[in-house]
Scaffold this active site. Structure first.
Site, mmCIF file in Angstrom:
data_model
loop_
_atom_site.group_PDB
_atom_site.id
_atom_site.type_symbol
_atom_site.label_atom_id
_atom_site.label_comp_id
_atom_site.label_asym_id
_atom_site.label_seq_id
_atom_site.Cartn_x
_atom_site.Cartn_y
_atom_site.Cartn_z
ATOM 1 N N HIS A 112 -6.308 4.128 -1.094
ATOM 2 C CA HIS A 112 -6.551 3.893 0.337
ATOM 3 C C HIS A 112 -6.553 5.178 1.159
ATOM 4 C CE1 HIS A 112 -2.092 3.786 0.282
ATOM 5 N NE2 HIS A 112 -2.140 4.080 1.584
ATOM 6 N N HIS A 113 -6.256 6.336 0.524
ATOM 7 C CA HIS A 113 -6.388 7.616 1.215
ATOM 8 C C HIS A 113 -7.586 8.424 0.711
ATOM 9 C CE1 HIS A 113 -2.872 7.466 3.767
ATOM 10 N NE2 HIS A 113 -2.123 7.074 2.737
ATOM 11 N N LYS B 35 6.055 5.475 -1.029
ATOM 12 C CA LYS B 35 6.797 6.315 -0.087
ATOM 13 C C LYS B 35 8.301 6.053 -0.140
ATOM 14 C CE LYS B 35 3.076 7.466 3.060
ATOM 15 N NZ LYS B 35 2.419 7.250 4.364
ATOM 16 N N HIS C 220 2.648 9.928 -3.150
ATOM 17 C CA HIS C 220 3.157 8.562 -2.996
ATOM 18 C C HIS C 220 2.175 7.513 -3.513
ATOM 19 C CE1 HIS C 220 0.597 8.171 0.629
ATOM 20 N NE2 HIS C 220 0.763 6.873 0.481
ATOM 21 N N ASP D 74 -5.522 0.591 7.961
ATOM 22 C CA ASP D 74 -4.308 1.399 7.936
ATOM 23 C C ASP D 74 -4.369 2.520 8.972
ATOM 24 O OD1 ASP D 74 -1.768 2.087 6.843
ATOM 25 O OD2 ASP D 74 -2.711 3.673 5.665
ATOM 26 N N HIS E 171 0.797 -1.226 0.000
ATOM 27 C CA HIS E 171 0.000 0.000 0.000
ATOM 28 C C HIS E 171 0.835 1.284 0.000
ATOM 29 C CE1 HIS E 171 0.745 -0.558 4.339
ATOM 30 N NE2 HIS E 171 0.448 0.718 4.506
ATOM 31 N N ASP E 172 1.975 1.278 0.666
ATOM 32 C CA ASP E 172 2.771 2.505 0.745
ATOM 33 C C ASP E 172 4.103 2.386 0.031
ATOM 34 O OD1 ASP E 172 1.087 4.267 1.967
ATOM 35 O OD2 ASP E 172 1.780 3.862 4.002
#
Length: 366
Positions: A278-279, A228, A253, A307, A224-225
């Site tokens: 997801h944000h 970053k 990101h 998350d 998911h990240d």
């Protein structure tokens, strides 16, 4: 085509069709034993898997009304299954009247006709032995031929299942390594990747996701990240408030992560949606696309809750960790605003009570 040939062809078609759907060695073995009983009319069928480490044959699957050998283990050279495995014949046929005294029988088992078909790869690697038995009538040459074909078809299916398992294990390790790469920069509390993967699966099951969607959710949780990795440490680890420019770098990101993930062969659209979305917020105030409500991918809506919860309950450079009760209260307050109300309802039903060990994965425990 005579009736016997038609019956044999029908049996092979049924077996082949069933094996095409098998995804694991255990499923292949189960289909072989179950259909051996029904298609050959036997009292039992056993699959003895070869364990090269222990050098034994072990009954891992059984079928039939009289099958009760599950877990029985035979050392090398012990019993008729090993005789078949070590011999050159494609099928060992032991007639009831000629059952040898050295055969391994459980107490109370009658002497009966039996067939043993070893499963070997083209390179000669032993995978196991398929065994069937019945009291009467005696097995025919046609029965031997069918079991031999069952074993050959099963060998192909087992090799395919093993290769699939290897590929999945390699992919799982790759995904985990990518997730842990972020933790190595001290961005996230140690164990964040493992915890969010475990808790995502638990929440997904509570929401009734099928195995395919659970697998996509797991992959998305791992990655998911990933975007970053491109965010400078000065931004990623900054303990204070971000400037507008820094916040823009941080928000980017998700798009960077999606672009990186697209380079991983075989990743499905559902995984990419978790990474990118997801944000997003249920009320449309999230990023990067300002999606609202049902327009946000379902798996992304699920992972968003996990998350945020894990982030809230573990310390960050810019704030202390909240208690589980405090975090749940915040999630409840954001239902219908930041989060999908249905997902929040399912998450609250998990009855999480205490934070796990920082490096552990206890979120997957009921």
């Amino acid at each position: 085509m005579n009736p016997d040939d038609r019956t044999a062809l029908t049996a092979l078609l049924e077996l082949s069709g069933a094996l095409l759907a098998a995804r694991s060695p255990g499923q292949v073995e189960g289909i072989l034993t179950r259909l051996s009983v029904s298609l050959l009319g036997t009292r039992y069928a056993l699959f003895l898997r070869f364990d090269p480490g222990a050098d034994v044959l072990r009954v891992t699957t059984q079928a039939g009304e009289h099958a009760r050998e599950l877990g029985v283990t035979l050392a090398r050279g012990q019993g008729l299954s090993w005789q078949a495995a070590l011999g050159a014949a494609p099928v060992l046929h032991v007639q009831r009247a000629a059952f040898p005294p050295g055969a391994v029988l459980l107490d109370g088992s009658p002497r009966q006709s039996a067939l043993f078909a070893p499963l070997r790869t083209p390179a000669g690697e032993l995978l196991g032995v398929l065994s069937v038995g019945r009291l009467a009538p005696e097995f025919s040459a046609r029965d031997e031929g069918l079991l031999r074909t069952f074993a050959n078809t099963g060998t192909v299916a087992l090799e395919r299942a093993r290769e699939t398992a290897r590929a999945l294990a390699t992919r799982e390790g790759t995904l985990l390594a990518l997730g842990l790469a972020l933790e190595a920069r001290d961005y996230e509390t140690q164990g964040h990747t493992a915890r969010t993967v475990a808790l995502s699966l638990r929440l997904g099951r509570a929401l009734g996701l099928d195995d395919e969607d659970l697998d996509l959710l797991r992959q998305g949780a791992y990655l998911h990240d990933i975007g970053k990795l491109s965010v400078p440490d000065g931004v990623l680890l900054k303990p204070g408030r971000l400037t507008p420019d820094e916040w823009g770098q941080m928000q980017a990101h998700v798009q960077t992560g999606e672009a990186l993930a697209r380079r991983i062969p075989g990743l499905a659209a559902g995984v990419l949606a978790v990474i990118r979305s997801h944000h997003e917020r249920w009320d449309g105030g999230g990023y990067p696309d300002g999606l609202k409500g049902e327009a946000i991918a379902p798996l992304a809506r699920i992972f968003a809750v996990v998350d945020v919860f894990d982030a809230l309950t573990h310390a960050r450079p810019y704030r202390a960790a909240l208690t589980v009760e405090e975090a749940l209260a915040l999630l409840r307050a954001e239902s219908g605003r930041q989060f999908d109300p249905r997902v929040i309802e399912a998450f609250l039903s998990l009855r999480l009570q205490s934070a796990p060990d920082p490096a552990g994965v206890a979120w997957d425990q009921p």
